[in-house]
Design a protein around this motif. Structure first.
Motif, PDB file in Angstrom:
ATOM      1  N   LEU B  85     -15.435   4.095   3.865  1.00  0.00           N
ATOM      2  CA  LEU B  85     -14.549   3.511   3.173  1.00  0.00           C
ATOM      3  C   LEU B  85     -14.541   4.076   2.879  1.00  0.00           C
ATOM      4  O   LEU B  85     -15.160   5.225   1.770  1.00  0.00           O
ATOM      5  CB  LEU B  85     -16.300   3.408   2.506  1.00  0.00           C
ATOM      6  N   ARG B  86     -13.569   3.450   1.470  1.00  0.00           N
ATOM      7  CA  ARG B  86     -12.846   4.325   0.460  1.00  0.00           C
ATOM      8  C   ARG B  86     -13.968   3.685  -1.083  1.00  0.00           C
ATOM      9  O   ARG B  86     -14.202   3.224  -0.432  1.00  0.00           O
ATOM     10  CB  ARG B  86     -11.187   3.665  -0.357  1.00  0.00           C
ATOM     11  N   PRO B  87     -13.704   4.672  -1.910  1.00  0.00           N
ATOM     12  CA  PRO B  87     -14.242   5.019  -3.258  1.00  0.00           C
ATOM     13  C   PRO B  87     -14.224   3.237  -3.652  1.00  0.00           C
ATOM     14  O   PRO B  87     -14.947   3.244  -4.144  1.00  0.00           O
ATOM     15  CB  PRO B  87     -13.836   5.735  -3.966  1.00  0.00           C
ATOM     16  N   ASP B  88     -12.506   2.465  -3.716  1.00  0.00           N
ATOM     17  CA  ASP B  88     -12.825   1.428  -3.941  1.00  0.00           C
ATOM     18  C   ASP B  88     -13.368   0.156  -3.262  1.00  0.00           C
ATOM     19  O   ASP B  88     -13.450  -0.833  -3.999  1.00  0.00           O
ATOM     20  CB  ASP B  88     -11.341   0.755  -4.426  1.00  0.00           C
ATOM     21  N   TYR B  91     -11.028  -0.555   3.373  1.00  0.00           N
ATOM     22  CA  TYR B  91     -11.210   0.677   4.395  1.00  0.00           C
ATOM     23  C   TYR B  91     -10.131  -0.337   5.715  1.00  0.00           C
ATOM     24  O   TYR B  91      -9.839  -1.530   5.640  1.00  0.00           O
ATOM     25  CB  TYR B  91     -12.354   0.596   5.153  1.00  0.00           C
TER      26      TYR B  91
END
Lengths: 465, 440
Positions: B85-88, B91
């Motif tokens: 998971l990216r911070p936003d 993915y």
């Protein structure tokens, strides 16, 4: 049915069951996304990736233009040096001498450089054919990612979030947008997003000056036309801070520390001269002999713009009264100063509401300069000579942008704000080491009479880029 | 046959077969015969057909006459990747294209009294991982398509020392064919939402190894009428690839085309010679078989792979700027293999197997090149005696990889994190096997 045939019959059945079982439990299952831990930088790590956004003041604009000599003393560069960044590691859109000035040469194919003090007057330090600017002046044009100093001379707050080129900025024709944002290559990314693209841990943001000065330097400020209404400013400012914060977070998983600065009073700059100072500098008699009504087309003038000196030098007494564009009258001054007051209130509110944003009170810092520091080089030079003048004033030859020492003073203000907000001990800049040479290497004749060349006057007209 | 000619033939075989997907830990393929595969590869102490040449040539000592065993085992692998998971909250995802690799196992042997000699062709090491949509595949800067095929030609001599003991020696004459495709990227641009890098070069690395010869051996002891022990060993190999070719293609965006062309020119052009060594582990199998009844037999094998030998992959090109060392740091592993068979009728043999296969790959070197994981394999098969001389075998093996992530405790554990994406892989492979045996 004998035992033998029974066994035969069972085998395919057993195989089918086995196949079904296997088919049920196998194959690729799309994994669920795992979580990464994103750590908020603390301590020195907060300083590991510093990016500056802003306008000419951030760019290191000096002496009516942008040139390496000034850029190496931009306050973001000075902050970066104080943070321990090795020389050359903080990327700025460096421009070789004689720089790109905002002066008009009168020939669109020739680009003016910065102004210099030639011993008698102000003149251009040089010019460059427009066709050669890209190849000879823009030293960092091939830097592959956004600059860490993204200050674009002329940028307004709106531009910081909306302009991708000179064409769609609030100052069309301002090629600094093109040089610095480089969207012919990067493709449509605004200043604040370029900053976020670098994943900064520390951002300084000094925008808003041009939202008032655009009107003030025209001499005819009109709210909503060339002065941003404070209510709109307040909304935009919050949007800007959140956009930078959210974009950096989305990219990196951490929240950057943002240091903002508010907007100084126009009266803090030598460019806007009180009436009495103007009379002195222009060699005019006092109001008893030459009443304001005869001197100024706007009889209730409060401030006289610096270019009025060159206007007067060229036109002589026949040019009086001074046209309206050279002065700010009571109402005009109020428009500008009320706007600045409104901006600063909005900035203070926006900062208060955000724990990761801290304010450098540039308004107070510049208002607190000594008279000598806030006086134009030429005024000091007439009285004390060039060396003392150059060592005294904090402003560059254009009268509105700081010189090396002025930017050092600003950098120290930012550094003090950071130290107080984060409880750190970044060393301040020793201003004595920041010597400013307004001659750009040309020997000065101290006895020469001060004055302004016509090109310098044009520079003043276009000065707040 | 001259050495050169042998090399050409082997190279031809390798090219025809191209790569195999790794069906056992690392990039080993333990499936050298349809019957053995049906038994989960637990065959060291059984080794009673031509594939004994791979699994334990000592087994040949107990076989009569002359026979040919031909096997083809199509491996159909698939892998999926889900990025961390990216911070936003977004993915990346990726999956491999549909591929099938026919793994060969071809054997001939002839008994001459106490001696049996034979020769076999197998492909015990191979890899084929091609990711779909290579332009967008998040791991393309590590690899978007890799093919590795190793072919062993193994002549063996097996000696029945006494009625219950056979020993065998052979040579693994091997050839490797390797091809790797990846993208190279550089920092560029200012778009906050996207990757700060852009692809500038496509790099294709191809090479074939020199012929490599190492010893192998086997031992079989029929300890009692019901219990048989088997030991097999294939020596480790260093496949010397000396004719590698690197081909660089400029894929940079328009703004960088000229710069990248200049960089390629500065490197001395788009074509480069390169050398590398591919290290293959030893295989040491120890098995025990138990003839429970006249019709039922079970076997348990422990197979030790010396994967610790595979420590790094050093790509050494003629331009030093292009050199690359891929850290692998594999570890030795022990596989557990169980097989059982039942003689249903005099003509029909049913087989099943199970394999517990620990991955030799540390989490640090998991990558799009080879997203390995521990796995459980289930197999079954039927062998039919079609005529007096002909046996037919059909096998299926299900290779169930465990889902594996290179993120532990919220931190990516990869040795290289700039271009090796954080995330999880899940893989699976079907292995089908068909075999035909002919006894002369």
């Amino acid at each position: 049915m004998n035992k033998h045939t029974m066994t035969h019959a069972k085998i395919p059945a057993a195989a089918a069951v086995l196949l079904a079982l296997l088919a049920a439990g196998c194959g690729v299952e799309t994994p669920a996304p795992v979580e990464l831990t994103y750590e908020q930088p603390t301590g020195e790590a907060i300083f590991s990736n510093y990016v500056a956004i802003g306008n000419s003041l951030t760019a290191g604009f000096m002496d009516g233009g942008l040139v390496m000599n000034g850029q190496v003393n931009s306050y973001p560069q000075l902050i970066a040096s104080a943070l321990g960044y090795p020389a050359g590691s903080f990327m700025q859109p460096l421009i070789a001498f004689p720089g790109v000035g905002s002066t008009s040469t009168g020939d669109p194919s020739i680009v003016a450089g910065v102004l210099r003090f030639d011993g008698a007057s102000l003149s251009l330090a040089g010019t460059t054919p427009l066709a050669d600017v890209q190849s000879t002046l823009l030293l960092a044009a091939r830097w592959p990612v956004a600059y860490q100093n993204l200050g674009v001379p002329g940028a307004t707050l709106w531009d910081g979030m909306n302009a991708t080129s000179s064409a769609n900025s609030q100052s069309p024709g301002n090629s600094y947008f093109d040089f610095i944002l480089r969207n012919s290559v990067f493709g449509g990314v605004v200043m604040c997003d370029q900053a976020a693209s670098l994943g900064p841990t520390l951002v300084t943001c000094w925008l808003g000056n041009n939202d008032a000065l655009g009107g003030a330097t025209s001499g005819e400020p009109v709210l909503g036309t060339n002065v941003t209404p404070p209510a709109a400013f307040a909304a935009m400012y919050e949007t800007l801070l959140d956009r930078v914060t959210d974009t950096v977070f989305a990219r990196t998983g951490f929240t950057p520390v943002i240091i903002t600065a508010n907007v100084p009073d126009i009266a803090s700059t030598p460019y806007f001269m009180p009436k009495a100072l103007f009379r002195t500098m222009a060699g005019l008699p006092g109001p008893d002999t030459l009443p304001d009504a005869n001197l100024f087309a706007e009889a209730d003038a409060v401030y006289v713009r610096f270019p009025a000196l060159s206007y007067l030098a060229a036109a002589g007494m026949a040019g009086l009264p001074l046209p309206e564009a050279y002065t700010l009258d009571v109402a005009e001054t109020a428009v500008v100063q009320d706007a600045v007051t409104g901006f600063n209130a909005a900035i203070a509110t926006a900062v208060d509401e955000r724990d990761h944003v801290h304010l450098y009170d540039a308004h107070a810092a510049l208002a607190g300069l000594t008279a000598g520091q806030a006086t134009h080089f030429l005024a000091l030079e007439a009285q004390y000579g060039a060396d003392i003048a150059a060592a005294t004033t904090y402003f560059s030859l254009d009268g509105i942008h700081p010189n090396n020492r002025g930017y050092g003073h600003v950098a120290n203000g930012f550094i003090a704000t950071i130290n107080e907000a984060l409880d750190t001990e970044i060393p301040s800049i020793n201003l004595a080491n920041l010597t400013w040479d307004p001659t750009y290497g040309i020997p000065i004749d101290d006895k020469a009479a001060p004055g302004l060349s016509p090109e310098a006057a044009r520079a003043m007209d276009a000065v707040f880029r | 046959m001259t050495r050169t000619r042998a090399a050409i033939l082997l190279a031809g075989a390798a090219t025809l077969l191209l790569a195999g997907a790794a069906a056992a830990g690392g990039f080993n393929i333990y499936e050298a015969g349809a019957r053995a595969t049906a038994l989960g590869g637990a065959f060291t102490a059984t080794a009673d057909d031509g594939s004994a040449i791979f699994y334990n040539p000592a087994g040949l000592a107990f076989l009569d006459g002359m026979a040919v065993d031909l096997n083809l085992m199509p491996v159909i692998p698939s892998s999926e990747f889900t990025g961390a998971l990216r911070p936003d909250g977004s993915y990346a995802t990726g999956k491999t294209v549909d591929q099938s690799f026919p793994i060969p196992g071809a054997y001939w042997y002839r008994n001459a009294g106490d001696l049996t000699y034979g020769i076999g062709l197998s492909a015990p090491f191979g890899l084929g991982v091609e990711w779909a949509d290579p332009e967008a595949w998040v791991g393309r800067r590590t690899s978007y398509d890799v093919d590795l095929a190793t072919v062993y030609v193994t002549p063996v001599l097996s000696w029945k020392v006494e009625e219950t003991v056979g020993i065998a020696f052979g040579l693994d004459i091997a050839h490797t064919d390797i091809q790797l495709n990846k993208r190279s990227a550089t920092l560029f641009g200012a778009n906050p939402e996207n990757d700060p890098n852009v692809d500038v070069l496509d790099a294709r690395i191809e090479g074939t190894s020199r012929i490599n010869v190492t010893p192998m051996m086997g031992l079989m002891v029929k300890a009692s009428p019901k219990v048989t022990f088997g030991v097999m060993y294939h020596h480790q190999k260093k496949m010397e690839i000396r004719n590698g070719e690197l081909t660089l293609t400029n894929v940079a965006p328009a703004a960088l085309t000229a710069t990248v062309d200049a960089q390629i020119a500065a490197l001395g052009g788009a074509e480069h010679d390169g050398v590398t060594d591919l290290k293959l582990p030893h295989i040491l199998a120890v098995g025990v078989a138990y003839q429970a009844t006249e019709k039922a037999r079970v076997e348990f094998d422990a197979v030790h792979f010396g994967w610790g030998f595979f420590d790094e992959l050093v790509l050494d090109f003629d331009g030093t700027a292009l050199d690359q060392t891929i850290r692998e740091d594999y570890e030795d592993v022990l596989q557990l293999r169980f097989g059982a068979q039942y003689q249903v009728t005099p003509k029909l043999l049913a087989m099943a197997g199970y394999v517990r296969d620990e991955s030799p790959q540390p989490v640090g070197s998991m990558s799009p090149l080879l997203p390995d994981a521990s796995r459980n394999d289930y197999s079954f098969g039927l062998q039919m005696r079609a005529t007096e001389r002909v046996t037919l075998t059909g096998t299926y093996m299900s290779v169930n990889f465990e889902e594996r992530s290179n993120v532990e405790g919220g931190v990516q554990q990869s040795f290289e994190t700039e271009f090796n994406p954080a995330g999880s892989y899940d893989s699976y492979a079907h292995i089908f096997g068909v075999g035909i045996g002919y006894r002369f």
